[in-house]
Design a protein around this motif. Structure first.
Motif, mmCIF file in Angstrom:
data_model
loop_
_atom_site.group_PDB
_atom_site.id
_atom_site.type_symbol
_atom_site.label_atom_id
_atom_site.label_comp_id
_atom_site.label_asym_id
_atom_site.label_seq_id
_atom_site.Cartn_x
_atom_site.Cartn_y
_atom_site.Cartn_z
ATOM 1 N N GLY A 68 -1.807 18.567 4.947
ATOM 2 C CA GLY A 68 -2.590 19.532 4.756
ATOM 3 C C GLY A 68 -3.098 20.460 3.075
ATOM 4 O O GLY A 68 -3.920 21.051 2.990
ATOM 5 N N GLU A 69 -2.802 20.003 2.517
ATOM 6 C CA GLU A 69 -2.601 20.609 1.006
ATOM 7 C C GLU A 69 -3.341 19.547 -0.307
ATOM 8 O O GLU A 69 -3.766 18.203 0.457
ATOM 9 C CB GLU A 69 -1.292 20.723 0.638
ATOM 10 N N THR A 70 -4.032 20.600 -0.688
ATOM 11 C CA THR A 70 -4.771 19.479 -1.462
ATOM 12 C C THR A 70 -4.491 19.661 -2.833
ATOM 13 O O THR A 70 -3.048 19.880 -3.077
ATOM 14 C CB THR A 70 -6.462 20.273 -1.920
ATOM 15 N N GLN A 71 -4.664 18.761 -3.770
ATOM 16 C CA GLN A 71 -3.824 18.597 -4.839
ATOM 17 C C GLN A 71 -3.544 19.282 -5.804
ATOM 18 O O GLN A 71 -2.355 19.537 -6.198
ATOM 19 C CB GLN A 71 -4.976 17.079 -5.467
ATOM 20 N N ARG A 72 -4.550 20.066 -6.092
ATOM 21 C CA ARG A 72 -4.814 21.658 -6.528
ATOM 22 C C ARG A 72 -3.161 22.478 -5.977
ATOM 23 O O ARG A 72 -2.683 22.733 -6.400
ATOM 24 C CB ARG A 72 -6.012 22.115 -6.685
ATOM 25 N N MET A 86 0.830 -0.908 -0.060
ATOM 26 C CA MET A 86 0.102 0.468 0.148
ATOM 27 C C MET A 86 0.976 0.963 -0.231
ATOM 28 O O MET A 86 1.806 1.583 0.673
ATOM 29 C CB MET A 86 -1.039 -0.299 1.074
ATOM 30 N N PRO A 87 1.003 2.165 -0.744
ATOM 31 C CA PRO A 87 1.893 3.937 -1.027
ATOM 32 C C PRO A 87 1.653 4.183 0.387
ATOM 33 O O PRO A 87 0.591 4.776 1.058
ATOM 34 C CB PRO A 87 0.764 4.176 -1.706
ATOM 35 N N GLN A 88 2.442 4.912 0.708
ATOM 36 C CA GLN A 88 3.075 5.690 2.257
ATOM 37 C C GLN A 88 2.487 6.939 1.662
ATOM 38 O O GLN A 88 2.088 7.630 2.488
ATOM 39 C CB GLN A 88 4.566 5.478 2.605
ATOM 40 N N GLY A 89 2.700 7.158 0.427
ATOM 41 C CA GLY A 89 2.572 8.414 -0.091
ATOM 42 C C GLY A 89 2.044 9.084 -1.191
ATOM 43 O O GLY A 89 1.707 8.098 -1.520
ATOM 44 N N GLU A 90 1.018 10.392 -0.815
ATOM 45 C CA GLU A 90 0.280 10.540 -1.767
ATOM 46 C C GLU A 90 1.734 11.729 -2.812
ATOM 47 O O GLU A 90 1.836 12.501 -2.582
ATOM 48 C CB GLU A 90 -0.600 11.357 -1.204
ATOM 49 N N ALA A 91 1.030 11.376 -4.233
ATOM 50 C CA ALA A 91 2.199 12.751 -4.988
ATOM 51 C C ALA A 91 1.693 13.165 -6.260
ATOM 52 O O ALA A 91 -0.030 12.054 -6.893
ATOM 53 C CB ALA A 91 3.352 12.090 -5.661
ATOM 54 N N ILE A 92 1.733 14.339 -6.665
ATOM 55 C CA ILE A 92 0.531 14.931 -7.969
ATOM 56 C C ILE A 92 1.945 14.850 -8.958
ATOM 57 O O ILE A 92 3.098 14.851 -8.391
ATOM 58 C CB ILE A 92 0.694 16.507 -7.247
ATOM 59 N N VAL A 93 1.061 14.669 -10.615
ATOM 60 C CA VAL A 93 2.115 15.015 -11.399
ATOM 61 C C VAL A 93 1.580 16.254 -12.334
ATOM 62 O O VAL A 93 -0.029 15.613 -12.168
ATOM 63 C CB VAL A 93 1.742 12.903 -12.292
ATOM 64 N N ALA A 94 1.696 17.104 -12.589
ATOM 65 C CA ALA A 94 2.240 17.688 -13.548
ATOM 66 C C ALA A 94 2.242 17.305 -14.872
ATOM 67 O O ALA A 94 2.878 17.545 -15.328
ATOM 68 C CB ALA A 94 2.392 19.367 -13.378
ATOM 69 N N VAL A 95 0.899 17.588 -15.659
ATOM 70 C CA VAL A 95 0.609 17.469 -17.229
ATOM 71 C C VAL A 95 0.671 18.982 -17.871
ATOM 72 O O VAL A 95 -0.033 19.330 -17.941
ATOM 73 C CB VAL A 95 -0.256 16.896 -17.485
ATOM 74 N N LEU A 96 1.729 19.443 -17.838
ATOM 75 C CA LEU A 96 1.727 20.838 -18.030
ATOM 76 C C LEU A 96 0.880 20.881 -20.390
ATOM 77 O O LEU A 96 2.327 20.784 -20.377
ATOM 78 C CB LEU A 96 2.632 21.619 -17.477
ATOM 79 N N LEU A 97 0.612 21.528 -20.359
ATOM 80 C CA LEU A 97 -0.204 21.581 -21.664
ATOM 81 C C LEU A 97 -0.163 23.382 -21.907
ATOM 82 O O LEU A 97 0.313 24.371 -21.516
ATOM 83 C CB LEU A 97 -1.694 21.662 -22.177
ATOM 84 N N ARG A 98 0.638 23.538 -23.514
ATOM 85 C CA ARG A 98 0.660 25.022 -24.618
ATOM 86 C C ARG A 98 0.628 24.660 -25.514
ATOM 87 O O ARG A 98 2.481 23.485 -25.791
ATOM 88 C CB ARG A 98 2.455 25.394 -23.720
ATOM 89 N N ALA A 99 -0.345 25.038 -25.885
ATOM 90 C CA ALA A 99 -0.606 25.072 -27.462
ATOM 91 C C ALA A 99 -0.277 23.803 -27.148
ATOM 92 O O ALA A 99 -1.458 22.568 -26.580
ATOM 93 C CB ALA A 99 0.565 25.139 -28.359
#
Length: 130
Positions: A42-46, A1-14
């Motif tokens: 305490g942080e949201t994904q956003r 089971m994962p220990q942590g939560e992480a974000i992946v940012a798919v950054l789009l430009r054109a």
């Protein structure tokens, strides 16, 4: 089971998206991937998305939507994949975390080396359907 939560940012430009090569001091240095980082308590994904992008490449982006969830290959993190618009601004990589940053087309991603299997799955299976 994962220990942590992480974000992946798919950054789009054109018609391109931003990939980074992991810096020498972070785990798994040298790998190409979309920008990512841990979600702080305490942080949201956003909020995590906005902070990580600002810290790692100096961009202010507009979060769009969560589009996928996966786990890291070592099972340590659950990854929350978000798309975000990065229409303006200069990419200024944090040299500690980012060795290189590049705007690529989705078709160029599989040719980068090395890449994570899970990221390839995103580019193959998830991204085309968005």
């Amino acid at each position: 089971m994962p220990q942590g939560e992480a974000i992946v940012a798919v950054l789009l430009r054109a018609d391109r998206l931003l990939v980074i090569r992991r810096g020498p001091t972070v785990s798994r240095p040298g790998y190409w991937q979309p920008l990512s980082g841990r979600i702080e308590p305490g942080e949201t994904q956003r909020q995590a998305l906005l902070r990580e992008v600002r810290e790692e490449v100096g961009l202010t982006v507009v979060p769009l939507a969560k589009v996928w969830e996966s786990e890291t290959d070592d099972g340590r993190y659950r990854l929350h994949w978000w798309t975000a618009r990065a229409d303006e601004g200069l990419v200024v990589p944090d040299p500690v975390e980012v060795a290189e940053a590049r705007w690529i087309t989705p078709e160029e991603f599989p040719a980068l080396d090395p890449i994570f299997e899970g990221d390839l799955e995103f580019f193959d299976r998830i991204l085309p359907s968005l």
